[in-house]
Enzyme design. Structure first.
Site, mmCIF file in Angstrom:
data_model
loop_
_atom_site.group_PDB
_atom_site.id
_atom_site.type_symbol
_atom_site.label_atom_id
_atom_site.label_comp_id
_atom_site.label_asym_id
_atom_site.label_seq_id
_atom_site.Cartn_x
_atom_site.Cartn_y
_atom_site.Cartn_z
ATOM 1 C CD GLU A 177 -34.809 27.400 9.820
ATOM 2 O OE1 GLU A 177 -33.785 28.092 10.034
ATOM 3 O OE2 GLU A 177 -35.947 27.867 9.718
ATOM 4 C CG HIS A 228 -43.892 25.912 14.792
ATOM 5 N ND1 HIS A 228 -44.322 25.527 13.528
ATOM 6 C CD2 HIS A 228 -42.640 26.417 14.618
ATOM 7 C CE1 HIS A 228 -43.376 25.787 12.642
ATOM 8 N NE2 HIS A 228 -42.340 26.310 13.272
#
Ligand code: 2HA
Ligand code: ZN
Length: 269
Positions: free
Chosen positions: A119, A144
């Site tokens: 990323e 998450h």
């Protein structure tokens, strides 16, 4: 083994904070397998000796050109690396990179040739915008969080500021310590340019954004600040879900009580 952190207390303190936060992400159940990413702009801790260190990787393309990043250095979690491993060995599960003068490529300089997160383009794009806007924010965190992701599976929570108002109303601290609330980015493929672009746009108005059915992306003064904002939002989500599990819709603080908070704490919204 010699480390770039040896004899550099301020740089080591930043990397130690990354390791501490990585441990919290794992302990919270927010970082299964290689889930999540952390990048920190460490340029202010870079001395002449570091600037002269040779590259320990070939030149790699970022995939985007980011002029604001000329001469900057970042600590980045390694691609495929686990937060629970990074918590114990941050320099074996992440590395420090130097952005090259073309602002489109980088090299790894320390300690090991650990390739940065997949990323990287989206994280660096956010850092470039932070620099361009004169922000003092230095860290980005993606993770998450279970309860916040669960709430993103209900369409009624995804309209603008619906979730912000529910979460703020669960406990006074959430508004005080996450004063901009929670932005929402509709589902996009992980790692895609569309996800990066939508995140960048939403971060103009929020410090933390929820990626529908995936996770959160936060920016902060440092990695601890980014983590704290996710943590207070997650706490509120847990209170909401616990109330629902006991069989009722939680009342929430009233709009007047939340307004009172804003005045008392001089909050922007
Ligand atoms: O890098 O969580 O969404 C691991 C991720 C990407
Ligand atoms: Zn993710």
């Amino acid at each position: 083994m010699k480390s770039i952190l040896d004899g550099r207390a301020a740089l080591k303190a930043e990397v130690d904070k990354v390791a501490e936060v990585a441990g919290y992400l794992w302990q919270n159940g927010w970082a299964e397998r290689n889930g999540g990413n952390i990048t920190v702009n460490v340029t202010e801790y870079v001395d002449d000796e570091i600037r002269n260190l040779p590259a320990i990787s070939e030149v790699k393309q970022i995939g985007v050109t980011l002029p604001a990043l000329k001469g900057t250095y970042f600590y980045c979690k390694g691609t495929g690396k686990r937060m629970r491993d990074l918590a114990r060995k941050p320099m074996d599960n992440g590395s420090i990179i130097r952005i090259l003068d073309d602002c489109a490529s980088y090299v790894i300089i320390a300690d090991n040739a650990v390739n940065p997160t997949s990323e990287l383009p989206s994280h660096l794009t956010v850092h470039a915008h932070l620099i361009e806007s004169g922000s003092s924010y230095k860290a980005t965190v993606h993770t998450h969080p279970i309860e916040l992701v669960a709430m993103s599976h209900n369409r009624k929570f995804l309209a603008k500021d619906v979730l912000t108002n529910i979460l703020w109303s669960m406990i006074p601290e959430t508004k005080a310590f996450c004063p901009l609330g929670l932005g929402v980015v509709p589902y996009e493929l992980p790692g895609s340019n569309k996800l990066a672009d939508a995140t960048l746009k939403e971060l103009e108005d929020y410090d933390v954004v929820l990626w529908e059915k995936h996770g959160v992306f936060a920016k902060g003064l440092d990695v601890m600040d980014a983590f704290d904002q996710i943590d207070v939002l997650s706490k509120s989500a847990k209170i909401y879900i616990n109330s629902r599990a006991m069989g009722y819709e939680p009342e929430g603080m009233s709009q007047a009580q939340m307004k009172e908070m804003s005045v008392a704490f001089n909050l922007p919204k």
